[in-house]
Design an enzyme around this catalytic site. Structure first.
Site, mmCIF file in Angstrom:
data_model
loop_
_atom_site.group_PDB
_atom_site.id
_atom_site.type_symbol
_atom_site.label_atom_id
_atom_site.label_comp_id
_atom_site.label_asym_id
_atom_site.label_seq_id
_atom_site.Cartn_x
_atom_site.Cartn_y
_atom_site.Cartn_z
ATOM 1 N N ALA A 53 0.802 -1.220 0.000
ATOM 2 C CA ALA A 53 0.000 0.000 0.000
ATOM 3 C C ALA A 53 0.836 1.272 0.000
ATOM 4 C CB ALA A 53 -0.929 0.006 1.227
ATOM 5 N N GLY A 54 2.100 1.188 0.408
ATOM 6 C CA GLY A 54 2.889 2.382 0.666
ATOM 7 C C GLY A 54 3.240 3.181 -0.574
ATOM 8 N N GLY A 91 -0.541 2.176 9.182
ATOM 9 C CA GLY A 91 0.459 1.280 9.739
ATOM 10 C C GLY A 91 0.295 -0.172 9.343
ATOM 11 N N GLY A 110 13.996 -2.269 13.274
ATOM 12 C CA GLY A 110 13.494 -2.995 14.423
ATOM 13 C C GLY A 110 14.438 -4.128 14.744
ATOM 14 N N ASN A 118 14.414 -7.224 12.234
ATOM 15 C CA ASN A 118 13.148 -7.803 11.819
ATOM 16 C C ASN A 118 13.104 -7.785 10.290
ATOM 17 O OD1 ASN A 118 10.500 -8.456 11.264
ATOM 18 N ND2 ASN A 118 9.624 -6.626 12.208
ATOM 19 N N HIS A 156 23.790 9.789 -27.532
ATOM 20 C CA HIS A 156 25.167 9.996 -27.984
ATOM 21 C C HIS A 156 26.079 10.447 -26.853
ATOM 22 C CE1 HIS A 156 22.599 11.197 -31.458
ATOM 23 N NE2 HIS A 156 22.185 12.166 -30.681
#
Length: 416
Positions: free
Chosen positions: A8-9, A84, A141, A168, A320
């Site tokens: 979704a980000g 989130g 994390g 993580n 070029h």
């Protein structure tokens, strides 16, 4: 097994490359980042996946469709507000149907073996996550372990205060009970509902959270522009030679090279693989393609050009006498004759890049530029290391560009 992929980000730190596309469709080794993830899931035995989408979601749906081309059943759900990772996984409750499922962030690059290791290591009724050793865990994390059991997850600890060097990795096997924990998760300091907070609640409840450790260097979070080059290099490192296009006499090929059907490579071109050239592209004559270069579809790279360790997207022209090194060039750009993307500082220090108002050390001594879509560059323009050029910008001939150029700007005179 079912899988849920977060896609979704917006990818704001990847601007200007994500102005016109979601980050999950940025090209890596000749295909979108998200396609590598979905192919890895299929290889690990996943036959049904849900994509949680939001930013420019129609592009993702148009590209992947129902997933049959990849060998899986693909469906979509929209995260209406970007609240989130926990909120994103919440969208999957109906899809999960009371069963365990694999969850993964959609902006990772990793080998298929990572998914296979995660699935093999899971134990009945237990939640499992992947961790990976990293050089600088303070920006991530960080996970503390006792044996293979997770005892704590610390978000972005201060340097020197990390409980381990294990980050993580954003890959999980969730049990159906995760949705109750998500419902009980409050807003974080970033004003988001974060899945790591839900996992901390799981640990605090006394339930077991297992960890699977991936090999160092096997995993990459593609969150910054130069991560695209790192992922592209990893993707091309396992490429095998496939030549389907028209290669004229007098072309020298060394190492693995993929030349798609409909591409043309003219006499005098020297290619050091790994290099991939997309369909309809026209290369040469008398130019030099160096390792870890990926050229999209309908690209023109002309006489006396050199391209090294770069991604050039569809429809762009480098006709070029130009040098493109350690750079990412968007779609439908035109680089006038004599365009130079400088990729090393005089003092040989790491190149720094402005990301959302912060000057960030890329960790790379050689790094070129990042150019958005539809940029027009005049003849004899020099772009200094770490510069970003926004989509639709024009740069007049003869300029030396020191600083980022905003989208839609016509840079006419002087240095910038």
């Amino acid at each position: 097994m079912k899988a849920v992929v977060l896609a979704a980000g917006k990818g704001e730190r990847l601007m200007p490359l994500t102005e016109n596309r979601p980050k999950h469709l940025l090209p890596i080794g000749g295909k979108p980042l998200l396609e590598w993830i979905l192919e890895g899931l299929v290889g690990a035995g996943v036959d049904e996946a849900l994509l949680v989408t939001h930013y420019m979601e129609e592009q993702i749906k148009e590209y992947f469709g129902d997933g049959k081309r990849l060998g899986l059943e693909l469906s979509y759900v929209r995260q209406e507000e970007m609240r989130g990772t926990a909120d994103a996984f919440r969208m999957a409750e109906d899809f999960a149907g009371g069963e365990e499922f694999l969850g993964v962030y959609g902006d990772l690059f990793l080998p298929p073996e990572g998914f296979e290791a995660l699935i093999r290591a899971r134990r009945k009724g237990e939640t499992t996550m992947c961790v990976v050793p990293v050089d600088d865990p303070s920006r991530m994390g960080v996970v503390a372990l006792e044996g293979d059991r997770v005892t704590a997850i610390v978000e972005k600890p201060a340097p020197g205060e990390e409980p381990s060097d294990l980050a993580n990795a954003g890959m999980y096997i969730f049990q159906p009970g995760i949705f109750r924990l998500i419902d009980e998760t409050g807003l974080s300091s970033r004003n988001e509902y974060e899945i790591t907070d839900s996992l901390r609640a799981l640990i605090d409840s006394g339930a077991t959270l297992r960890a699977v450790t991936l090999p160092r260097g096997s995993w990459l979070d593609v969150g910054l522009p130069w991560n695209l080059l790192e992922a592209n290099e990893k993707a091309l490192s396992s490429m095998e030679t496939s030549i389907e296009g028209d290669v004229e006499d007098g072309v020298h090929v060394q190492g693995p090279v993929r030349i798609a059907e409909g591409a043309r490579v003219r006499s005098g071109v020297y290619i050091e693989g790994p290099v991939c050239i997309g369909p309809g592209s026209d290369i040469g004559p008398n130019c030099y393609l160096r390792p870890s270069t990926c050229i999209g579809a309908d690209v023109r790279v002309g006489n006396a050009c050199e391209v090294k360790n770069s991604i050039i997207m569809d429809g762009t022209r480098v006709p070029h006498l130009s040098y493109v090194g350690d750079s990412v060039i968007g779609e439908r750009c035109n680089l006038g004759a004599g365009t130079i993307t400088a990729n090393i500082r005089f003092d040989k220090k790491n190149v720094k890049v402005d990301i959302k108002g912060e000057r960030i050390d890329s960790g790379r001594r050689k790094l070129g530029v990042f150019i958005g879509d539809d940029v027009q560059i005049g003849i004899n323009v020099n772009l200094l290391p770490g510069v970003k050029v926004g989509a639709g910008a024009w740069i007049a001939p003869g300029l030396t560009v020191h600083d980022d150029v905003e989208s839609g700007v016509f840079l006419r005179t002087g240095t910038y």
